[in-house]
Design an enzyme around this catalytic site. Structure first.
Site, short mmCIF file in Angstrom:
data_model
loop_
_atom_site.label_atom_id
_atom_site.label_comp_id
_atom_site.label_asym_id
_atom_site.label_seq_id
_atom_site.Cartn_x
_atom_site.Cartn_y
_atom_site.Cartn_z
N ARG A 82 -5.41 0.06 -8.54
CA ARG A 82 -4.47 0.53 -9.84
C ARG A 82 -4.87 -0.36 -11.05
O ARG A 82 -4.85 -1.53 -10.78
CB ARG A 82 -3.15 0.86 -9.72
CG ARG A 82 -3.02 2.04 -8.78
CD ARG A 82 -1.50 2.28 -8.70
NE ARG A 82 -0.72 1.41 -7.77
CZ ARG A 82 0.23 0.49 -8.12
NH1 ARG A 82 0.28 0.15 -9.54
NH2 ARG A 82 0.89 -0.19 -7.43
N TYR A 231 -11.01 4.85 -7.72
CA TYR A 231 -10.18 4.46 -6.78
C TYR A 231 -8.81 5.35 -6.56
O TYR A 231 -8.45 6.15 -7.70
CB TYR A 231 -9.61 3.11 -7.18
CG TYR A 231 -8.15 2.54 -6.40
CD1 TYR A 231 -8.60 2.18 -5.08
CD2 TYR A 231 -7.06 2.72 -6.98
CE1 TYR A 231 -7.20 1.71 -4.36
CE2 TYR A 231 -6.02 2.40 -6.23
CZ TYR A 231 -6.03 1.85 -4.89
OH TYR A 231 -4.89 1.55 -4.29
N LYS A 240 -0.14 9.19 -7.64
CA LYS A 240 0.96 8.27 -8.84
C LYS A 240 1.05 9.14 -10.23
O LYS A 240 2.09 9.16 -10.63
CB LYS A 240 0.44 7.04 -8.99
CG LYS A 240 0.21 6.10 -7.85
CD LYS A 240 1.44 6.07 -7.04
CE LYS A 240 0.95 5.17 -5.63
NZ LYS A 240 2.18 5.05 -4.71
N HIS A 260 9.51 6.60 -6.00
CA HIS A 260 8.41 5.86 -5.21
C HIS A 260 9.10 5.57 -3.91
O HIS A 260 9.46 4.47 -3.57
CB HIS A 260 8.04 4.37 -5.91
CG HIS A 260 6.96 3.87 -5.38
ND1 HIS A 260 6.93 2.63 -5.12
CD2 HIS A 260 5.82 4.28 -4.38
CE1 HIS A 260 5.79 2.05 -4.70
NE2 HIS A 260 5.09 3.21 -4.25
N SER A 282 4.86 -1.75 -3.50
CA SER A 282 3.60 -1.54 -2.52
C SER A 282 3.25 -2.57 -1.51
O SER A 282 3.69 -3.92 -2.23
CB SER A 282 2.28 -1.43 -3.53
OG SER A 282 2.48 -0.01 -4.23
N CYS A 284 5.13 -3.58 0.95
CA CYS A 284 6.28 -4.23 1.39
C CYS A 284 7.07 -3.54 2.37
O CYS A 284 8.16 -3.75 2.76
CB CYS A 284 7.23 -4.44 0.19
SG CYS A 284 6.76 -5.68 -1.07
N THR A 287 5.16 2.03 4.69
CA THR A 287 4.54 2.77 5.61
C THR A 287 4.91 2.29 7.10
O THR A 287 5.34 2.97 7.94
CB THR A 287 3.02 2.70 5.53
OG1 THR A 287 2.79 3.12 3.93
CG2 THR A 287 2.50 3.47 6.56
N ASN A 288 5.30 0.97 7.25
CA ASN A 288 5.73 0.80 8.49
C ASN A 288 7.07 1.21 8.67
O ASN A 288 7.21 1.53 9.99
CB ASN A 288 5.76 -1.01 8.47
CG ASN A 288 4.51 -1.58 8.64
OD1 ASN A 288 3.54 -1.05 9.09
ND2 ASN A 288 4.44 -2.70 8.08
N ASP A 307 5.70 7.90 1.03
CA ASP A 307 5.19 7.13 -0.34
C ASP A 307 6.14 7.74 -1.43
O ASP A 307 6.66 7.04 -2.20
CB ASP A 307 3.90 7.28 -0.65
CG ASP A 307 3.48 6.23 -1.73
OD1 ASP A 307 3.99 5.15 -1.88
OD2 ASP A 307 2.78 6.75 -2.72
N ASN A 377 -6.45 -4.28 -0.38
CA ASN A 377 -6.03 -2.90 -0.68
C ASN A 377 -6.97 -1.68 -0.48
O ASN A 377 -6.71 -0.60 -1.02
CB ASN A 377 -5.92 -2.86 -2.45
CG ASN A 377 -5.07 -2.01 -2.95
OD1 ASN A 377 -4.05 -2.02 -2.38
ND2 ASN A 377 -5.36 -1.67 -4.26
N ARG A 379 -8.07 1.67 1.62
CA ARG A 379 -7.32 2.44 1.80
C ARG A 379 -7.83 3.45 2.89
O ARG A 379 -9.03 3.65 3.00
CB ARG A 379 -6.96 3.19 0.51
CG ARG A 379 -6.32 2.43 -0.42
CD ARG A 379 -4.72 2.28 -0.13
NE ARG A 379 -3.85 1.01 -0.83
CZ ARG A 379 -2.76 1.06 -0.97
NH1 ARG A 379 -1.91 2.03 -0.37
NH2 ARG A 379 -2.31 0.12 -1.66
N PHE A 503 9.33 -4.98 11.82
CA PHE A 503 8.58 -3.96 12.21
C PHE A 503 9.60 -3.06 13.05
O PHE A 503 10.63 -2.53 12.64
CB PHE A 503 7.64 -4.43 13.24
CG PHE A 503 6.25 -5.09 12.66
CD1 PHE A 503 5.48 -4.37 11.83
CD2 PHE A 503 6.36 -6.55 12.55
CE1 PHE A 503 4.48 -5.24 11.10
CE2 PHE A 503 5.41 -7.19 11.84
CZ PHE A 503 4.54 -6.54 11.00
N GLY A 504 9.33 -2.64 14.58
CA GLY A 504 10.19 -1.83 15.28
C GLY A 504 11.62 -2.33 15.35
O GLY A 504 12.62 -1.54 15.49
N ASN A 506 13.41 -3.18 13.07
CA ASN A 506 14.29 -2.82 11.70
C ASN A 506 15.10 -1.56 11.94
O ASN A 506 16.12 -1.20 11.07
CB ASN A 506 13.32 -2.36 10.57
CG ASN A 506 12.55 -3.63 10.10
OD1 ASN A 506 13.03 -4.80 10.07
ND2 ASN A 506 11.31 -3.35 9.49
#
Length: 598
Positions: A82, A231, A240, A260, A282, A284, A287-288, A307, A377, A379, A503-504, A506
């Site tokens: 971006r 992109y 976005k 977001h 982004s 951080c 998605t995880n 997202d 970055n 994708r 990860f898991g 969390n």
């Protein structure tokens, strides 16, 4: 109008069958961009195969035969992120779009462009930009078809890559044109900025025009214009540009929130399911978290979206959220010689004899090289319905009920693992003061801690002070306000090691959060200057491979927080200046007072 389209070959679809407003939009952009061909997209499987064949013939994509229906595109190395510095909001008055910072301070909360300068920029770029190319017109719906929370868009583009990706990321095709009729829609114009014949050769067969890249939004009329970039965040204008920038402007007018944020449902061992949304900058861990596999027995996490969340209060005062997207657009690895992909960090899983080709085309890339195999970055784009943990209610037209809102970022020191805001206003302050190490999703260098209000700083479409105030105005009598939390998975010890496994694991933090939302009578939280933090032992640590240091995870070093409060106050008053809601000044004063008594 008829004469105009007689001069251009319509290779697919019927122009005269388009709704009147769509036809007028197409006519304007055809006159401006002067394409040689027009393709009205229907969203069919056959059309998608045609797009992929075109991209294959132009050597823009290649197949990854190890997987079904999977292709790889290598972009021009100049077109990989971006471009915030080239992204603008155009309004009559500058203060409508961006807060006016203090004198001598460079504004960080958006870029404004006057209507006159916008028209100049358009005329410098778009006239004739599609000569020799096909203009694709695609109709799409952001959100489930038939949902009162959904919105329609029309995008014209000269990129078959964009068509293929928008088919994944949105509900796209003839059914959308039929549903929208002659109703309103967001108008989106995109060009890679490379008319034919080319004036200079392409790099890696990827059409783009980095010198003139430009993304502009007219929030008053719901328009987006993007030039020069292929992109995703710059070219897939439903993402976005529509979902957040135009979306948040519409949301402000209509009284809802476009954020977001990921959306997940968490079911505990007793079978109780609650939904939460979370906003992180982004890269951080959004998605995880959205696709988290719980390590605690009996817990299940299901994904509604990874997202973006559109949220409204229903007639009963319950906040409900939909995912306006139809796919995932996440970070992707490099290619392997057996037709698959290589995820960095999993070198030991690479079969013997298989080599890696880096994103720059370097064959036989070796682990331990001085640069990564994949651009940080890079994708992937894939349908959400293929996610093995997709929530069964992810396309519920009514949206899912939200009990908790979580903010967070990458903070190596000072910020505890989790805390809960004291009330809605304090929670808005927590969201407005999010900060994190910069990521590669934009143009900034890593490891610099940057302020990112609501994790939406790159996507603000109107004055940040008004944005904060809009959040404050969400609290009304009769509404059940979700609890607001802040998390930090990334705190480190003095040796630079992460204090929390992430990860898991969390799920252990989500468990504590959702127990707080259930008004559990067990005493699991205690007051601190920054909000409610877990009482020692109230987060389930059973079965962790390595013990964690509770004190270091939740320590609130006073010297850090004195500096943090000064930094927050300076940032808000410098950047938002006269438009900063007085409630935020009060929250800073109250925070100082609580630390003075700590």
């Amino acid at each position: 109008m008829i004469d105009l389209f007689k001069r251009i070959t319509v290779v697919r679809g019927e122009v005269d069958s388009l709704p009147e407003k769509v036809l007028a939009f197409l006519e304007h952009d055809v006159e401006l961009c002067q394409p040689s061909f027009i393709h009205i997209c229907d969203g069919s499987d056959e059309e998608n195969r045609l797009m992929l064949d075109i991209l294959m013939a132009d050597e823009i994509i290649q197949t990854l035969p190890k997987y079904d229906n999977c292709v790889l595109a290598h972009t021009d190395p100049r077109d990989v992120a971006r471009v915030e510095s080239k992204t603008f909001i155009s309004t009559q008055l500058q203060r409508e779009a961006v807060a006016l910072p203090k004198a001598g301070v460079k504004g960080q909360l958006g870029n404004w462009m006057s209507p006159r300068d916008l028209e100049t920029a358009i005329q410098e770029r778009f006239p004739g930009c599609m000569k020799g190319r096909t203009m694709y017109l695609l109709a799409y719906c952001m959100g489930p078809m038939g949902s009162p929370l959904s919105k329609f868009g029309i995008q014209v583009t000269d990129s078959a890559y964009v068509v293929a990706c928008m088919r994944i990321m949105t509900r796209m095709g003839k059914q959308v044109l039929d549903a929208m009729g002659d109703g309103d829609f967001v108008r989106c114009l995109h060009s890679v900025g490379c008319p034919l014949p080319l004036k200079e050769p392409l790099q890696r067969n990827w059409p783009c025009n980095p010198k003139l890249t430009f993304i502009a939004h007219k929030t008053a009329t719901n328009e987006v214009m993007s030039f020069g970039s292929g992109y995703g965040g710059n070219s897939l204008l439903g993402k976005k540009c529509f979902s957040l920038r135009i979306g948040s402007a519409i949301a402000r007018r209509e009284g809802w929130l476009a954020e977001h944020m990921l959306i997940v449902g968490v079911t505990n061992p007793e079978g109780v399911k609650r939904y939460l949304v979370a906003a992180f900058p982004s890269q951080c861990g959004k998605t995880n978290l959205a696709m988290l596999t719980a390590t605690l027995p009996g817990y299940k996490v299901e994904c509604v979206g990874d997202d973006i969340a559109w949220m409204r209060f229903d007639e009963k005062g319950q906040l409900r959220a939909i995912n306006p997207e139809n796919g995932f657009f996440g970070v992707c690895p490099a290619r392997t010689s057996d037709g698959g992909v290589f995820w960095e960090g999993l070198e030991k899983d690479l079969p013997e004899g298989v080599t890696i080709t880096s994103w720059l085309g370097e064959e036989n890339w070796q682990p331990g090289s001085d640069h990564p195999a994949a651009h940080p970055n890079s994708r992937f784009c894939t349908p959400a319905g293929q996610c093995p943990t997709i929530d069964p209610n992810w396309e519920d037209p009514a949206g899912v009920p939200i009990d908790a809102i979580i903010f967070g970022g990458r903070r190596p020191v000072g910020i505890p693992l989790v805390y809960e805001s004291l009330n809605w206003q304090h929670g808005v302050f927590v969201g407005a003061t999010v900060s994190s190490e910069a990521t590669s999703a934009a143009e900034y260098a890593g490891h610099e801690v940057m302020h990112d209000p609501f994790s939406a700083r790159p996507f603000l479409s109107y004055n940040a002070g008004d944005y904060i105030n809009h959040w404050l105005e969400m609290e009304m009598p009769g509404r059940r306000m979700p609890k607001i939390f802040h998390v930090n998975w990334f705190r480190r010890d003095s040796k630079g090691q992460f204090l929390w496994p992430g990860f898991g694991e969390n799920i252990r933090v989500l468990d504590w959060i959702l127990r707080r939302c259930s008004n559990e009578k067990d005493d699991i939280a205690e007051m601190s200057p920054i909000g409610f933090i877990p009482k020692q032992g109230s987060i389930n640590m059973d079965g962790l491979e390595n013990p964690v240091d509770w004190k270091k995870l939740f320590d609130l070093p006073k010297d850090f927080w004195i500096a943090e409060m000064d930094n927050i106050e300076k940032y808000l008053t410098d950047q938002i200046n006269e438009d900063l809601p007085r409630e935020m000044i009060k929250e800073i004063e109250d925070l100082r007072q609580r630390f003075n008594q700590f």
